[in-house]
Structures are given as C-alpha cells and as structure tokens.
Design a protein around this motif. Structure first.
Motif, mmCIF file in Angstrom:
data_model
loop_
_atom_site.group_PDB
_atom_site.id
_atom_site.type_symbol
_atom_site.label_atom_id
_atom_site.label_comp_id
_atom_site.label_asym_id
_atom_site.label_seq_id
_atom_site.Cartn_x
_atom_site.Cartn_y
_atom_site.Cartn_z
ATOM 1 N N ALA A 223 0.835 -1.206 0.000
ATOM 2 C CA ALA A 223 0.000 0.000 0.000
ATOM 3 C C ALA A 223 0.870 1.256 0.000
ATOM 4 O O ALA A 223 0.591 2.221 -0.729
ATOM 5 C CB ALA A 223 -0.920 -0.004 1.216
ATOM 6 N N LEU A 224 1.929 1.257 0.796
ATOM 7 C CA LEU A 224 2.812 2.427 0.842
ATOM 8 C C LEU A 224 3.528 2.637 -0.489
ATOM 9 O O LEU A 224 3.673 3.773 -0.958
ATOM 10 C CB LEU A 224 3.837 2.266 1.973
ATOM 11 C CG LEU A 224 3.284 2.349 3.399
ATOM 12 C CD1 LEU A 224 4.386 2.106 4.418
ATOM 13 C CD2 LEU A 224 2.617 3.697 3.648
ATOM 14 N N LEU A 225 3.959 1.544 -1.114
ATOM 15 C CA LEU A 225 4.609 1.665 -2.418
ATOM 16 C C LEU A 225 3.630 2.188 -3.470
ATOM 17 O O LEU A 225 3.992 2.990 -4.337
ATOM 18 C CB LEU A 225 5.176 0.306 -2.848
ATOM 19 C CG LEU A 225 6.423 -0.162 -2.093
ATOM 20 C CD1 LEU A 225 6.781 -1.594 -2.482
ATOM 21 C CD2 LEU A 225 7.608 0.764 -2.361
ATOM 22 N N PHE A 226 2.385 1.738 -3.381
ATOM 23 C CA PHE A 226 1.348 2.211 -4.304
ATOM 24 C C PHE A 226 1.141 3.711 -4.140
ATOM 25 O O PHE A 226 1.049 4.451 -5.133
ATOM 26 C CB PHE A 226 0.054 1.451 -4.012
ATOM 27 C CG PHE A 226 -1.109 1.848 -4.873
ATOM 28 C CD1 PHE A 226 -1.221 1.384 -6.176
ATOM 29 C CD2 PHE A 226 -2.106 2.685 -4.392
ATOM 30 C CE1 PHE A 226 -2.300 1.745 -6.981
ATOM 31 C CE2 PHE A 226 -3.183 3.052 -5.178
ATOM 32 C CZ PHE A 226 -3.283 2.571 -6.479
ATOM 33 N N CYS A 227 1.077 4.176 -2.896
ATOM 34 C CA CYS A 227 0.876 5.604 -2.647
ATOM 35 C C CYS A 227 2.093 6.419 -3.070
ATOM 36 O O CYS A 227 1.957 7.493 -3.661
ATOM 37 C CB CYS A 227 0.577 5.827 -1.165
ATOM 38 S SG CYS A 227 -1.023 5.176 -0.630
ATOM 39 N N LEU A 228 3.290 5.907 -2.794
ATOM 40 C CA LEU A 228 4.504 6.627 -3.171
ATOM 41 C C LEU A 228 4.638 6.744 -4.684
ATOM 42 O O LEU A 228 5.162 7.744 -5.193
ATOM 43 C CB LEU A 228 5.734 5.921 -2.588
ATOM 44 C CG LEU A 228 5.934 6.054 -1.080
ATOM 45 C CD1 LEU A 228 7.096 5.193 -0.621
ATOM 46 C CD2 LEU A 228 6.163 7.507 -0.688
#
Length: 289
Positions: A223-228
C-alpha cells in the motif's frame, strides 16, 4: 505437529505440501533475494517496482517521441532549439499515448520478471491462477463493489478539503483531446492503469513481500509503495501529499483483497471500478452541462 496451511494464507507451501501438479510447477529459479538480510530484502522490494516503473516510462517516452516525430516528418535527433513548435493537440495526444504505453510496457515487464523468477508457476506467483489453499469466496467481492464509491469519494473529498485542494466535481477535460485520444485516455484510467499497477504491486511485489513479511506487513508495504508511486511532482507540499493520502484506503483494501482471495482479478476489478466512479463524480457535472 504439521501446521494447517489455512492458518496463514500467505505461508509459502513446501514441495511436500503441494499436490503433484503444483510441485511440478514449482519455481525453477532461485529467489533473487536469497542470502540477503532483512534490510536488503526491503531495499530490493522498493528497487524492483521503481526500476520497472522507470524503465517502462523511459521506453514509452522514447517510442512515442520518435514515432511521433517520424510521423510528422521531424528528425528525432534535432536539438531542442531547432525543433518546430508542436500544436497543442499533438502535445496532449502524445501525453496520453505515453501514459497508455507505459502501462502496457509495465505489465509486460512484470510478467517477464515473474516468468523468470517463478518458472512454470508464474501465474500462481502473480495471483492469476487458483490459489493452492482455501481462501475467502470471491463472490463476497460483489458486496463491496456497491459500497465502495461512497467510501472512496467521501474519503477523497474530505482529504482534499482538509488539504485545501480541489478534487471535487466539475473537473473539465482538455479541449485539445480528439475523440481517439479521449477514448485511449479513458481506457488508460479504467483498464490499463488498474491492470498494470495491480500486476506490479499486488502481483510481483506482493509475492516478494510475502516471502519475508507477514500478512499485515505485506499489505502495508504494498500500500505504501502504491501511494509513493502516485506522489505528485508538484513542488507544493500539500499537492505532493494530496494524491497519496486520497489513495491510502484503496491501497490497503486492494492488499487485503489480494491476501483474502489469493487472486489478482478482484484487485483489478475494484481498482478499475474505483477509478471509473471517481472519474464519473469529477467529470459528470461538466459533461451534463
């Protein structure tokens, strides 16, 4: 006592646990992260999707620019000062084509990497085949789809208001998009981007993360990679943070779906549906005028 596979849906089954057909489809390549420390695996987890995204973007820019220049009779190697000024319709169309082609190239690179790393089991690795262990029935996804637009739009508008950003309705399309480019842009938002991004993050990256992180860690990491990956390049701090924050609930929900169902297509479906509903909310009022 042997543990039950169902106790942890992300547990990687050994060859002895697999049925004969699955054992024959086990990966033929050693894991790229074999022998790395936990910190090294985290760095690799970040580096692989970033490298795929940059490579796909660079190839898309090169192909569209060279192809567009040749189509217009322009030497692609002409220096910037001597290049003729392109009409705005051409500039806008090239931008849409770059976005669409980037997603196609990204999907191809992910499938190629999964085939190299997973051998005959690459579909299992990406969540494109039936999972080996029992998972949540996928029919429950239909209960989420009707509710999701209200949840997502409420979060997006609330976050935008808190950051004093305009993500509301009444957004207008560029007047320089011709019907063909408009159709391609719509396909990019609703189909190409969901497919490519889910293959990259809830497919290949999810498989890599689940090899050394638990379910919660894998869901949060992807999820964090998707947002970044959706951080705005605008130098304004609020603008840079706005889009990742609006996407956080979607990113976490997509990771949860991947874990609970063991399949990728529910993630692609919800991602495309979410994009379509947000698009309809933003563009609807201007199209009805």
């Amino acid at each position: 006592m042997k543990s039950d596979l169902r106790s942890d849906p992300l547990r990687v089954a050994s060859v002895a646990d697999m049925p004969p057909a699955a054992a024959d489809a086990r990966p033929s390549k050693p894991p790229l992260a074999a022998g790395l420390s936990w910190f090294g695996r985290v760095l690799l987890l970040i580096a692989v999707p970033l490298a795929i995204l940059l490579l796909a973007s660079g190839l898309a820019i090169l192909i569209v620019r060279v192809g567009g220049d040749l189509r217009l009779g322009i030497d692609p190697f002409t220096n910037a000062a001597a290049r003729p000024r392109l009409p705005l319709s051409e500039v806008t169309g090239r931008g849409v084509m770059m976005d669409a082609l980037r997603q196609v190239l990204m999907a191809a690179l992910v499938i190629g990497l999964a085939a190299w790393a997973g051998g005959a089991a690459w579909r299992q690795r990406l969540g494109l085949a039936r999972p080996l262990e029992p998972r949540l029935p996928m029919r429950r996804l239909w209960l989420l789809l009707p509710l999701w637009p209200m949840i997502h739009i409420a979060w997006v508008t609330t976050t935008a208001a808190a950051l004093h950003m305009n993500f509301g309705s009444g957004v207008r399309l560029s007047p320089f998009l011709n019907p063909t480019m408009l159709g391609l842009w719509f396909a990019f938002v609703v189909v190409l981007a969901p497919v490519a991004e889910e293959l990259l993050l809830r497919g290949e990256t999810f498989a890599r993360a689940s090899a050394f992180l638990g379910p919660a860690g894998t869901i949060v990491a992807t999820a964090l990679l998707f947002c970044l990956a959706h951080v705005s390049l605008d130098p304004g701090a609020k603008s840079a943070l706005a889009r990742p924050l609006t996407l956080l609930p979607l990113a976490l929900t997509l990771g949860w779906l991947r874990w609970r169902t063991g399949r990728l297509w529910p993630c692609i479906l919800l991602h495309g549906w979410s994009n379509f509903c947000l698009l309809a909310y933003q563009l609807g009022p201007s199209l009805l005028r």
